[in-house]
Design a protein around this motif. Sequence first.
Motif, PDB file in Angstrom:
ATOM      1  N   ARG A   1      -7.800   5.492  -6.684  1.00  0.00           N
ATOM      2  CA  ARG A   1      -7.874   6.849  -7.674  1.00  0.00           C
ATOM      3  C   ARG A   1      -7.923   6.538  -8.630  1.00  0.00           C
TER       4      ARG A   1
ATOM      5  N   LEU B   1       1.192   4.047  -2.896  1.00  0.00           N
ATOM      6  CA  LEU B   1       0.387   5.066  -2.506  1.00  0.00           C
ATOM      7  C   LEU B   1       2.158   5.640  -3.363  1.00  0.00           C
TER       8      LEU B   1
ATOM      9  N   GLU C   1       0.881  -1.275   0.262  1.00  0.00           N
ATOM     10  CA  GLU C   1      -0.080   0.125  -0.224  1.00  0.00           C
ATOM     11  C   GLU C   1       0.812   1.048   0.010  1.00  0.00           C
ATOM     12  N   ALA C   2       2.042   1.172   0.707  1.00  0.00           N
ATOM     13  CA  ALA C   2       2.472   2.320   0.194  1.00  0.00           C
ATOM     14  C   ALA C   2       3.277   2.797  -0.460  1.00  0.00           C
TER      15      ALA C   2
ATOM     16  N   LEU D   1      -5.348   1.855  -3.403  1.00  0.00           N
ATOM     17  CA  LEU D   1      -4.476   1.160  -2.426  1.00  0.00           C
ATOM     18  C   LEU D   1      -5.001   0.581  -0.700  1.00  0.00           C
ATOM     19  N   ASN D   2      -6.178   0.830  -1.631  1.00  0.00           N
ATOM     20  CA  ASN D   2      -7.196  -0.178  -0.169  1.00  0.00           C
ATOM     21  C   ASN D   2      -8.810   0.298  -0.621  1.00  0.00           C
TER      22      ASN D   2
ATOM     23  N   ASP E   1       2.030   9.014  -6.297  1.00  0.00           N
ATOM     24  CA  ASP E   1       2.451  10.897  -6.119  1.00  0.00           C
ATOM     25  C   ASP E   1       3.589  10.774  -6.957  1.00  0.00           C
TER      26      ASP E   1
ATOM     27  N   THR F   1      -9.564  -7.082   2.612  1.00  0.00           N
ATOM     28  CA  THR F   1      -8.613  -6.018   3.115  1.00  0.00           C
ATOM     29  C   THR F   1      -7.237  -6.366   3.806  1.00  0.00           C
TER      30      THR F   1
ATOM     31  N   ASP G   1     -17.168   6.341  -5.815  1.00  0.00           N
ATOM     32  CA  ASP G   1     -17.300   6.876  -5.017  1.00  0.00           C
ATOM     33  C   ASP G   1     -16.212   7.866  -4.536  1.00  0.00           C
ATOM     34  N   PHE G   2     -16.632   9.459  -4.449  1.00  0.00           N
ATOM     35  CA  PHE G   2     -15.480  10.340  -4.292  1.00  0.00           C
ATOM     36  C   PHE G   2     -15.034  10.660  -2.808  1.00  0.00           C
ATOM     37  N   GLU G   3     -15.531   9.784  -2.074  1.00  0.00           N
ATOM     38  CA  GLU G   3     -14.907   9.458  -0.124  1.00  0.00           C
ATOM     39  C   GLU G   3     -13.984   8.569  -0.788  1.00  0.00           C
TER      40      GLU G   3
ATOM     41  N   GLY H   1     -11.868   7.951  -3.290  1.00  0.00           N
ATOM     42  CA  GLY H   1     -11.053   7.947  -4.047  1.00  0.00           C
ATOM     43  C   GLY H   1     -10.860   9.383  -4.381  1.00  0.00           C
ATOM     44  N   ARG H   2      -9.792  10.175  -5.607  1.00  0.00           N
ATOM     45  CA  ARG H   2     -10.263  10.859  -5.852  1.00  0.00           C
ATOM     46  C   ARG H   2      -9.734  10.593  -7.657  1.00  0.00           C
TER      47      ARG H   2
ATOM     48  N   GLY I   1     -11.369   1.301   0.032  1.00  0.00           N
ATOM     49  CA  GLY I   1     -11.665   2.880   0.532  1.00  0.00           C
ATOM     50  C   GLY I   1     -10.564   3.954   0.044  1.00  0.00           C
ATOM     51  N   ASP I   2      -9.944   3.717  -0.880  1.00  0.00           N
ATOM     52  CA  ASP I   2      -8.779   4.926  -1.288  1.00  0.00           C
ATOM     53  C   ASP I   2      -7.997   3.648  -2.865  1.00  0.00           C
TER      54      ASP I   2
END
Lengths: 506, 506
Positions: free
Chosen positions: A247, A27, A23-24, A241-242, A31, A282, A224-226, A228-229, A244-245
């Motif tokens: 992107r 990210l 996961e790290a 990433l998980n 980035d 997860t 779901d934008f909560e 992701g982005r 709940g994330d």
Amino acid sequence: MLTLETVKNNFVSHLNKISAYEEALGLIFWDLRTGAPKKAIEQRSEVIGILSSEVFNLSTSDQMAEYIKELTAHKSELDELTVKMLEECRKDFDRNRKIPEDEFKQYVILKSKAESIWEEAREKSDFALFEPYLTELVATTRRFVEYWGYEENPYNTLLDMFEPGVTVDVLDQVFGRVREAIVPLVKGIEASTVKPDTAFIYKHFPKESQKEFSIHVLKELGYDFEAGRLDETVHPFATGLNTGDVRITTRYDEDDFRGAIFGTIHECGHALYEQNIDPALTGTPLSGGTSMGIHESQSLFMENFVGRHPEFWRRHLPTLQKYSPEQFSDVSVDDFLQGINESKPSLIRVDADELTYTLHIMIRYEIEKGLFNGDCEVSELPEVWNRKYEEYLGIVPSNDAEGILQDVHWSGGSFGYFPSYALGYMYAAQFKQAMLKDIPEFDHHIASGDITPIKNWMTEKVHRFGKTKKPLEILQQATGEGLNAEYLIQYLEEKYSKLYNLSAVK
Amino acid sequence: MLTLETVKNNFVSHLNKISAYEEALGLIFWDLRTGAPKKAIEQRSEVIGILSSEVFNLSTSDQMAEYIKELTAHKSELDELTVKMLEECRKDFDRNRKIPEDEFKQYVILKSKAESIWEEAREKSDFALFEPYLTELVATTRRFVEYWGYEENPYNTLLDMFEPGVTVDVLDQVFGRVREAIVPLVKGIEASTVKPDTAFIYKHFPKESQKEFSIHVLKELGYDFEAGRLDETVHPFATGLNTGDVRITTRYDEDDFRGAIFGTIHECGHALYEQNIDPALTGTPLSGGTSMGIHESQSLFMENFVGRHPEFWRRHLPTLQKYSPEQFSDVSVDDFLQGINESKPSLIRVDADELTYTLHIMIRYEIEKGLFNGDCEVSELPEVWNRKYEEYLGIVPSNDAEGILQDVHWSGGSFGYFPSYALGYMYAAQFKQAMLKDIPEFDHHIASGDITPIKNWMTEKVHRFGKTKKPLEILQQATGEGLNAEYLIQYLEEKYSKLYNLSAVK
């Protein structure tokens, strides 16, 4: 002596650690592609190296060997989830430990060199530069296949890495059927008097407005934008990433809106998959898409079966007209559909339309199969490539850059990956067909803007399982049959016969 | 038997690994504060937990003990850099290993509870809620100080964690001098007939324009955007992931531009420090600011001695007038300076002006000292707090939220941290004084917009060393003397006497 329960818990903690490092890393990669400063990269690469080595070490350590041994000995006493995790780890472990360490190191170095040489070769449009590296990559991979073992065909082992259960026999059959159907369609379209007006596509559409429209569409599709982005990158992607994330990124071309809009919808399909995996998975190796092909089925389903659906544009064209009035005010829904669905043979895979895309994949499949069966040499590739483009698409690359050198995959050692793109398309059509039985009012949902029933069907039949089921298992359970290319063929024939008035061809 | 060279290399690899995990954690925290989706947090917290434990384990492992033992035995044969790394690791190791493991775990749990209770208590403005937790935190910290040992005063051990070498004796002396000088200034200002017109401050200044102006200023101050980026957060900060990636954030208030502009300049000072640490220290525990106080000296130097310099605004006010013409067109440079330098006693530390800020810190210092010397009980704090505010600033909080509960520090167990803010201010004034000897044309550089000589001086004397020199060593070598509060006092007296026409007071 540890109890089985303790061993199991330690095993899960070990997997949680691997998952945390991954996961790290996820990210860090996100980035780097979305806005890390240039000078970050040198040291960040060290960080990536250290974390990746740690993941590799944890996956192949003696400790892992111990877990696999002890848990396998008590397999019948384990719960289903632990068994699946065990199988996943064992597969990885075997794959990695069967390669002698120094050969693997050589391979990593070779890949890294090959990637940068490929870039140079493509820039100079000179296959000869890349040839020795590709030869070495094929030879090394062929040797690895010997270490890993194979059934019937060496290429099967490579296919299995991306699409477990899919073999050369399966692919020969389905690709044969698809080719028989598509080639006449392509010829029919060439001969058709219908010539779509595509001028509206290339008019100026400001980036900010494309972005707002993309966000509007993403929300309606259930992204779901909560969790992701949306960001901007040169090469669009989705990354989970998980759960709940998850992107997504896209690219805006102010003189051709299709890339951003259809690209975003495509990535949305990938993202919905990852956002809707069972959260209970997860932190385990089962929390991810089950295969490249099933992942691609989700993105292609969203892009083609939802995002190019006539009802979708009957609903959204008026919104698009608000965002870019001058561009779209005189365009009717029918003209719009005709324009965005234009089909014509082209040389570059990533720019290909829905109909001809599969032909690009088939050419790559046939070449890879030949390379790993000894039917074809690396030195012959440019010639083989060009001949096949002429045969299937009726056009010939004028240089290596727009031919054999266009894709990055082989330079990274990815052989057996390409077929997943076409499989994803077949899976998607097959899911659609099965979905229609459960949701006969499919078109109505698209027209209404609320596709929740469609999304829920996919979550129920595909998303939630993560890697707990193999791709063909998911397909079988969701559609009641094995891989069947007929649904894709039927869809393409219907769609393009109508668009290009080809009733005579059928 | 390993050679010393091999042990040293293994030690450095071990430190590189710790540093890599810390860099990954740094990126995760940055991401959480700048835009990670809400639902990412649950699993991301697990990742943080796993990576942090790994850092702790690597720093306190038997392997680390072995490195420390072997290298210490051969200290005289080691190069200077390795000796510094060894000392840094040893300090950390000793600190962490001297606390019994279960007590440390209890402490981590206590801190996490205390932080959330503090938030609730501040919201309800009810110190009684927080009191038992603060009592327990002080008692635990006091016990830890016994484990660690102390010289003369238990509080010295806490101070040493943030500002090595600074003791109660030193602080009593400098704070005493500062108080003697500031309190009459504050009274003088209250009695002064000069009343700055600050109306222009609170006019509407669109966020986008504030951002453009901030970027413009950052570039002029030498912030390297190829080694950093500017984002938006609720609480501004700077974070150095590596020397090629030092990110800053700011906050935009459209009805008071000061927060964004001076906040950005403040964070720029922190960032210039981290961007200019010797790259040879990258990947080691020495690649970071040497202390909280020296870090703060860099941000305060930039904010107050550059960013509030009259020449700075003679240069930049015209630009500001372009970005927000209605707001600033009628404001002269003198009016502007008078407005942004308004000083008046206030209750909230983070909103305090340059002159009264140090008094807020002194109050906290005296309270902490009392708590750890047994001169003061936690239960008395609201009363003690309010009495000191009345005494030093002439105002009294009307409730706990704007009094004793305003700062987060104590809830996180940070005792001994506050004095660094004031020390940073004294260091900054002392650096400025020494710099003037080398760069007499200081004012001219600010006026010209090219502050390279100023930045280079700081890099030469402070930045590049990272943690290879202790704070007081840097101060001594850069300024030729130990901590001396007189330069700050002189600066404040001159500045405020002039602004408020206080010649009579002196």
